[in-house]
Motif scaffolding. Structure first.
Motif, PDB file in Angstrom:
ATOM      1  N   SER A   1       0.829  -1.203   0.000  1.00  0.00           N
ATOM      2  CA  SER A   1       0.000   0.000   0.000  1.00  0.00           C
ATOM      3  C   SER A   1       0.864   1.254   0.000  1.00  0.00           C
ATOM      4  O   SER A   1       1.918   1.300   0.656  1.00  0.00           O
ATOM      5  N   PRO A   2       0.450   2.299  -0.719  1.00  0.00           N
ATOM      6  CA  PRO A   2       1.215   3.555  -0.676  1.00  0.00           C
ATOM      7  C   PRO A   2       1.123   4.269   0.671  1.00  0.00           C
ATOM      8  O   PRO A   2       1.897   5.189   0.922  1.00  0.00           O
ATOM      9  N   ASP A   3       0.187   3.871   1.506  1.00  0.00           N
ATOM     10  CA  ASP A   3       0.015   4.488   2.820  1.00  0.00           C
ATOM     11  C   ASP A   3       0.901   3.768   3.840  1.00  0.00           C
ATOM     12  O   ASP A   3       0.722   2.570   4.112  1.00  0.00           O
ATOM     13  N   GLY A   4       1.865   4.495   4.415  1.00  0.00           N
ATOM     14  CA  GLY A   4       2.793   3.872   5.351  1.00  0.00           C
ATOM     15  C   GLY A   4       2.129   3.369   6.617  1.00  0.00           C
ATOM     16  O   GLY A   4       2.542   2.345   7.171  1.00  0.00           O
ATOM     17  N   LEU A   5       1.086   4.062   7.113  1.00  0.00           N
ATOM     18  CA  LEU A   5       0.401   3.621   8.329  1.00  0.00           C
ATOM     19  C   LEU A   5      -0.314   2.298   8.113  1.00  0.00           C
ATOM     20  O   LEU A   5      -0.325   1.431   8.999  1.00  0.00           O
ATOM     21  N   ILE A   6      -0.913   2.131   6.925  1.00  0.00           N
ATOM     22  CA  ILE A   6      -1.583   0.855   6.626  1.00  0.00           C
ATOM     23  C   ILE A   6      -0.557  -0.260   6.544  1.00  0.00           C
ATOM     24  O   ILE A   6      -0.780  -1.377   7.043  1.00  0.00           O
ATOM     25  N   ARG A   7       0.585   0.006   5.894  1.00  0.00           N
ATOM     26  CA  ARG A   7       1.624  -1.026   5.789  1.00  0.00           C
ATOM     27  C   ARG A   7       2.082  -1.481   7.175  1.00  0.00           C
ATOM     28  O   ARG A   7       2.272  -2.672   7.430  1.00  0.00           O
ATOM     29  N   LYS A   8       2.249  -0.537   8.088  1.00  0.00           N
ATOM     30  CA  LYS A   8       2.682  -0.892   9.445  1.00  0.00           C
ATOM     31  C   LYS A   8       1.639  -1.753  10.147  1.00  0.00           C
ATOM     32  O   LYS A   8       1.984  -2.728  10.837  1.00  0.00           O
ATOM     33  N   LYS A   9       0.356  -1.408   9.981  1.00  0.00           N
ATOM     34  CA  LYS A   9      -0.709  -2.210  10.599  1.00  0.00           C
ATOM     35  C   LYS A   9      -0.693  -3.635  10.059  1.00  0.00           C
ATOM     36  O   LYS A   9      -0.802  -4.614  10.810  1.00  0.00           O
ATOM     37  N   VAL A  10      -0.558  -3.764   8.747  1.00  0.00           N
ATOM     38  CA  VAL A  10      -0.551  -5.101   8.128  1.00  0.00           C
ATOM     39  C   VAL A  10       0.651  -5.895   8.619  1.00  0.00           C
ATOM     40  O   VAL A  10       0.542  -7.089   8.953  1.00  0.00           O
ATOM     41  N   LEU A  11       1.817  -5.248   8.694  1.00  0.00           N
ATOM     42  CA  LEU A  11       3.020  -5.937   9.152  1.00  0.00           C
ATOM     43  C   LEU A  11       2.868  -6.435  10.588  1.00  0.00           C
ATOM     44  O   LEU A  11       3.273  -7.557  10.914  1.00  0.00           O
ATOM     45  N   ARG A  12       2.270  -5.622  11.450  1.00  0.00           N
ATOM     46  CA  ARG A  12       2.090  -6.027  12.846  1.00  0.00           C
ATOM     47  C   ARG A  12       1.112  -7.199  12.963  1.00  0.00           C
ATOM     48  O   ARG A  12       1.332  -8.125  13.747  1.00  0.00           O
TER      49      ARG A  12
ATOM     50  N   LEU B   1      13.057  -1.032   5.784  1.00  0.00           N
ATOM     51  CA  LEU B   1      13.288  -0.665   7.184  1.00  0.00           C
ATOM     52  C   LEU B   1      12.023  -0.829   8.018  1.00  0.00           C
ATOM     53  O   LEU B   1      12.099  -1.145   9.218  1.00  0.00           O
ATOM     54  N   GLU B   2      10.853  -0.619   7.419  1.00  0.00           N
ATOM     55  CA  GLU B   2       9.598  -0.862   8.142  1.00  0.00           C
ATOM     56  C   GLU B   2       9.505  -2.315   8.601  1.00  0.00           C
ATOM     57  O   GLU B   2       9.094  -2.601   9.731  1.00  0.00           O
ATOM     58  N   ILE B   3       9.895  -3.220   7.728  1.00  0.00           N
ATOM     59  CA  ILE B   3       9.852  -4.651   8.080  1.00  0.00           C
ATOM     60  C   ILE B   3      10.864  -4.950   9.180  1.00  0.00           C
ATOM     61  O   ILE B   3      10.570  -5.681  10.143  1.00  0.00           O
ATOM     62  N   ILE B   4      12.072  -4.389   9.038  1.00  0.00           N
ATOM     63  CA  ILE B   4      13.119  -4.649  10.024  1.00  0.00           C
ATOM     64  C   ILE B   4      12.710  -4.141  11.401  1.00  0.00           C
ATOM     65  O   ILE B   4      12.975  -4.777  12.431  1.00  0.00           O
ATOM     66  N   GLU B   5      12.036  -2.992  11.447  1.00  0.00           N
ATOM     67  CA  GLU B   5      11.598  -2.434  12.731  1.00  0.00           C
ATOM     68  C   GLU B   5      10.618  -3.362  13.437  1.00  0.00           C
ATOM     69  O   GLU B   5      10.644  -3.484  14.669  1.00  0.00           O
ATOM     70  N   ILE B   6       9.747  -4.025  12.665  1.00  0.00           N
ATOM     71  CA  ILE B   6       8.793  -4.962  13.267  1.00  0.00           C
ATOM     72  C   ILE B   6       9.496  -6.241  13.688  1.00  0.00           C
ATOM     73  O   ILE B   6       9.241  -6.787  14.771  1.00  0.00           O
ATOM     74  N   GLN B   7      10.422  -6.733  12.851  1.00  0.00           N
ATOM     75  CA  GLN B   7      11.096  -7.994  13.151  1.00  0.00           C
ATOM     76  C   GLN B   7      11.977  -7.901  14.391  1.00  0.00           C
ATOM     77  O   GLN B   7      12.059  -8.851  15.172  1.00  0.00           O
ATOM     78  N   SER B   8      12.661  -6.797  14.552  1.00  0.00           N
ATOM     79  CA  SER B   8      13.600  -6.639  15.684  1.00  0.00           C
ATOM     80  C   SER B   8      13.075  -5.594  16.650  1.00  0.00           C
ATOM     81  O   SER B   8      13.781  -4.648  17.008  1.00  0.00           O
ATOM     82  N   GLU B   9      11.851  -5.756  17.092  1.00  0.00           N
ATOM     83  CA  GLU B   9      11.197  -4.735  17.899  1.00  0.00           C
ATOM     84  C   GLU B   9      11.850  -4.552  19.256  1.00  0.00           C
ATOM     85  O   GLU B   9      11.872  -3.452  19.803  1.00  0.00           O
TER      86      GLU B   9
END
Length: 849
Positions: free
Chosen positions: A344-355, A393-401
């Motif tokens: 998604s072009p929306d970064g907030l949505i991407r973060k929600k999906v990743l979590r 980096l969004e993915i890495i932030e979730i993986q290594s929280e």
């Protein structure tokens, strides 16, 4: 300004006149001058003893207008404090609520928090709270809600508790909000009002219930023995009979598009345990998630965000298929839609999906990351490279929280793959990636930050480990802030940076040399190979790097100047150090054109001679006394080097010869007559007072720790004997008085000591003298030391050492030491320090032999 007085809303003709004058000014300096003259005029008017309350109110309003309109920084600090007694008088004796409000408003805007009139203001507030006039009680409560400090709590706490049960609802509401405002300074005051808050939750007035809900929310955050869930159950008890009502509310709000109600209903649902939900059969046929399926398929980003926010509130076992007795609720096409929203072009949505995906199965996220790294497009433009790096980096932030070391390793791996896929000889610096990495490290906790910094700085010291240009911008920023916290010596970091300089781009070289300058300030000695590497870099570089190399080679031999630059920086960050370094360069270029040292200056001989000649002496001037050797040399502190005084020249130790073995000249006697000044406080740096430790006497008149001998000061005070008597010298007391006027005082040692918990302390035995301890603590160049004699309060019989971080603000974040001297050689010390790395360093200094 063409509005007439009758329509202007001005309080008085004088108010209208100054506003008109400011609005009609042709320039900002002209307007500021008009305001300055008006303030000066009002100051004279307020000195008149026969002013009425109405006249005082009018002039206070004009002063408030002046303070809000004048250019920031034009008026000196405290310019309007002369009107504070009149404002307090108006708040105390005002006939109307409006009069009292003006008095309170002026005090709130102008009075400093530590002003001596704060006590009178607190007394006035308490009187209004105890008044029987409802309007005055409301006014006092409004003042407490808008602005309060810790000192007011003991005076008003009991009365506020009574006002929670007042007959007027607007007083009950304000009392609740006043408790909330005071809790910012002391959360313990919320403990006694829990039962009152629960009672106010059932109040008949909605405004009171609303305020009670706000306070209840704060209680659940700060109260340890009363968990949020227990409090929530008291506010909204979810019994078996109310759960179907909640389910019905979810269906109705989803059907009619009531998104706010739907989200809050799901958040309420999250407070129920999965067992309770399963027993109530809420998820039969996926009913809860089925009600929000339409939002997943919507093209509106707000609907998509709402879907994942609601999905996070439902336990995984009830919809994700992780439990063997409950199948997955989402169908295949819906799962596919979830995976599509990873792009998604929306970064907030991407973060929600990743979590959500990481909570279901972390392997899903690992697979997605691996595919993204393996399939990097080879010819991405710079803008797309930054975008691609940001998504990885969004993915890495979730993986290594929770793991800073893992985050550092994954960031390095990602940047390596990205730079290799681009296939460029000199990969560009990805500014977006640098910014995102540093922003993320600022947002995480200290342990995460330290783990990441340690891992990256260790990579820097390993020559066989390749580091790309983007990471070579991140590492200097971390090195500047955290090199004192990691177990790697600054000299080793210097070697690591120097080894990578030849392969870096010009932009990275500039940053690295700047950080190396910062590290040199904390090195005992710069290795010779570092200077050689800098000279080689200078020979093959352009003008900008040559200038930076020259700066390094120059300042590497002038550590005291580097220490001054570090002390003058606003914080320990790299940008603030760079700013301080540029200020030094600007000052250096300005003073060098006048033939002066950039940091130190002294009066020229011709000037001193002229001053003597112009004086009407009654006798022939004595010759300047010769400077003799000192009994015991002291190394000048960094703050002493930075002062611009004519007495801040640097002297070297010349031995331990006896000063009394030479003949005393009349000039020496003149200086000796003024030796009383050696017992006064000596200001040796901006905002810093240093007190001596007198082992034979414990009186308040202490000798400066870093004070020079009067004989050393003679050459800079050739006009000392221009007075009538050759035995009267110019005292240094003027400096002390000036410091008092400027507000420079010793710290409140007892307050700082009490503000630090016992858990942040240490104690031990120091086997040498207190004098040696002080000199050893002065070796911590990034901090300033203040010493209070054993004869001074608050702890009589003990020496008090206060060490404050230069880049820190606020009490309690430095270190305080209490020292009791033994009759034998040695002393007992107690330390309290809120900064763990600093506490460890000081403890090591005091325990090492």
């Amino acid at each position: 300004m063409d509005v007439p007085f009758i329509s202007s809303g001005a309080m008085s003709r004088a108010h209208y006149a100054i506003v008109r004058k400011v609005e009609s000014a042709t320039s900002i300096p002209q307007a500021d001058q008009a305001l300055h003259l008006e303030i000066k005029s009002i100051r004279e008017q307020l000195a008149h003893p026969n002013l009425t309350l109405k006249q005082r109110k009018e002039r206070l309003i004009i002063l408030l207008y002046c303070s809000m309109t004048v250019t920031s920084g034009f008026l000196p600090t405290g310019s309007l404090e002369f009107a504070l007694p009149h404002a307090l008088n108006l708040a105390e004796a005002g006939h109307t609520v409006q009069d009292k409000r003006i008095g309170y408003l002026f005090c709130d805007e102008i009075m400093p928090r530590d002003h001596e009139l704060q006590l009178m203001l607190v007394n006035t507030l308490r009187k209004d709270l105890e008044s029987t006039i409802v309007a005055r009680i409301c006014l006092a409560l409004d003042i407490l809600i808008a602005s309060c400090n810790e000192a007011v709590i003991p005076a008003v706490q009991s009365r506020l508790y009574e006002l929670l049960s007042h007959t007027y609802p607007y007083i009950r509401r304000r009392a609740l909000l006043a408790f909330r405002s005071l809790a910012r300074h002391d959360t313990d005051i919320l403990t006694p009002i829990t039962s009152k808050v629960l009672r106010r939750l059932k109040d008949t007035e909605d405004s009171v219930v609303n305020a009670a809900l706000i306070v209840a929310s704060d209680i659940t955050k700060v109260k340890k023995n009363y968990g949020p869930r227990a409090f929530d159950d008291l506010i909204f008890p979810l019994s078996d009979t109310s759960i179907p009502t909640l389910l019905h509310l979810i269906h109705v709000s989803a059907k009619h598009g009531q998104k706010a109600v739907l989200l809050e209903a799901f958040q309420l649902l999250s407070r129920l345990s999965p067992t309770t939900l399963a027993s109530a059969d809420l998820t039969k046929d996926g009913s809860v998630v089925a009600s929000i399926r339409d939002y997943l398929c919507s093209q509106d980003p707000n609907d998509q965000y709402l879907f994942f926010s609601c999905l996070e509130c439902v336990d995984l076992s009830l919809w994700a298929g992780t439990s063997p007795d409950r199948p997955a609720v989402l169908e295949a096409q819906e799962v596919e839609r979830v995976m599509q929203l990873l792009g998604s072009p929306d970064g907030l949505i991407r973060k929600k999906v990743l979590r959500v995906l990481n909570s279901v199965d972390s392997a899903i996220l690992d697979t997605h990351y691996s595919q993204a790294v393996e399939n990097i497009p080879p010819s991405l433009p710079l803008r797309d490279q930054n975008e691609y790096a940001g998504r990885l980096l969004e993915i890495i932030e979730i993986q290594s929280e929770q793991d800073g070391e893992q985050y550092a390793r994954q960031v390095k791996h990602m940047l390596e793959r990205l730079e290799s896929a681009i296939s460029m000889v000199n990969p560009p610096i990805l500014e977006t990636a640098v910014e995102r990495i540093l922003d993320h490290l600022r947002a995480v906790d200290a342990s995460f930050r330290l783990g990441c910094a340690t891992t990256l700085l260790t990579m820097l010291t390993e020559p066989e480990t390749p580091i790309g240009p983007t990471l070579m911008v991140v590492i200097p920023a971390l090195a500047t802030e955290h090199f004192n916290s990691v177990a790697i010596p600054p000299s080793t970091l210097l070697t690591g940076f120097a080894a990578r300089l030849p392969t870096c781009s010009v932009a990275v070289q500039d940053i690295c040399v700047m950080v190396m300058l910062r590290l040199v300030a904390d090195c005992e000695e710069v290795p010779h190979e570092i200077k050689e590497a800098m000279q080689k870099l200078r020979q093959v570089s352009g003008r900008s790097i040559q200038r930076r190399c020259d700066q390094f080679l120059t300042l590497a031999g002038q550590k005291h100047i580097l220490v001054d630059i570090v002390h003058n920086a606003r914080s320990s960050s790299l940008p603030d150090f760079a700013e301080s370094l540029e200020r030094y360069k600007a000052g250096s270029s300005t003073t060098s054109s006048k033939g002066l040292s950039p940091r130190l200056s002294s009066p020229s001989p011709s000037h001193s001679t002229a001053s003597l000649t112009a004086s009407k002496l009654r006798y022939t001037a004595y010759e300047t006394p010769q400077i003799g050797p000192r009994l015991r040399g002291r190394r000048l502190s960094s703050s002493q080097r930075s002062t611009g005084s004519s007495r801040s020249g640097v002297h070297s130790d010349t031995g331990n010869d006896d000063l009394l073995s030479r003949t005393m000249t009349p000039g020496d006697l003149a200086l000796a007559a003024g030796s009383r000044e050696l017992e006064t406080l000596s200001k040796v740096g901006p905002g810093l007072w240093i007190f001596s430790i007198c082992k034979q006497q414990t009186k308040a008149d202490d000798i400066p720790v870093n004070a020079k001998s009067p004989l050393e000061d003679a050459s800079s005070r050739m006009d000392l004997i221009t007075l009538d008597s050759p035995f009267i010298s110019d005292p240094l007391g003027g400096d002390t008085e000036k410091s008092k006027k400027d507000g420079t005082h010793a710290p409140d040692f007892e307050k700082i000591w009490d503000s630090l918990a016992d858990s942040s302390g240490a104690r031990g035995w120091y086997s040498d003298s207190i004098d040696t301890m002080v000199r050893r603590l002065q070796g911590l160049d990034r901090h300033r030391l203040q010493v209070i004699s054993a004869g001074d309060p608050p702890f009589m019989g003990e020496y008090h050492l206060f060490r404050e971080g230069v880049d820190r603000q606020g009490e309690g974040e430095g270190a305080v030491v209490r020292v009791r001297e033994s009759e034998e050689e040695g002393c007992l010390w107690r330390l309290r320090c809120g900064d763990a790395p600093l506490r460890i360093r000081i403890k090591r200094l005091l325990t090492e032999e």
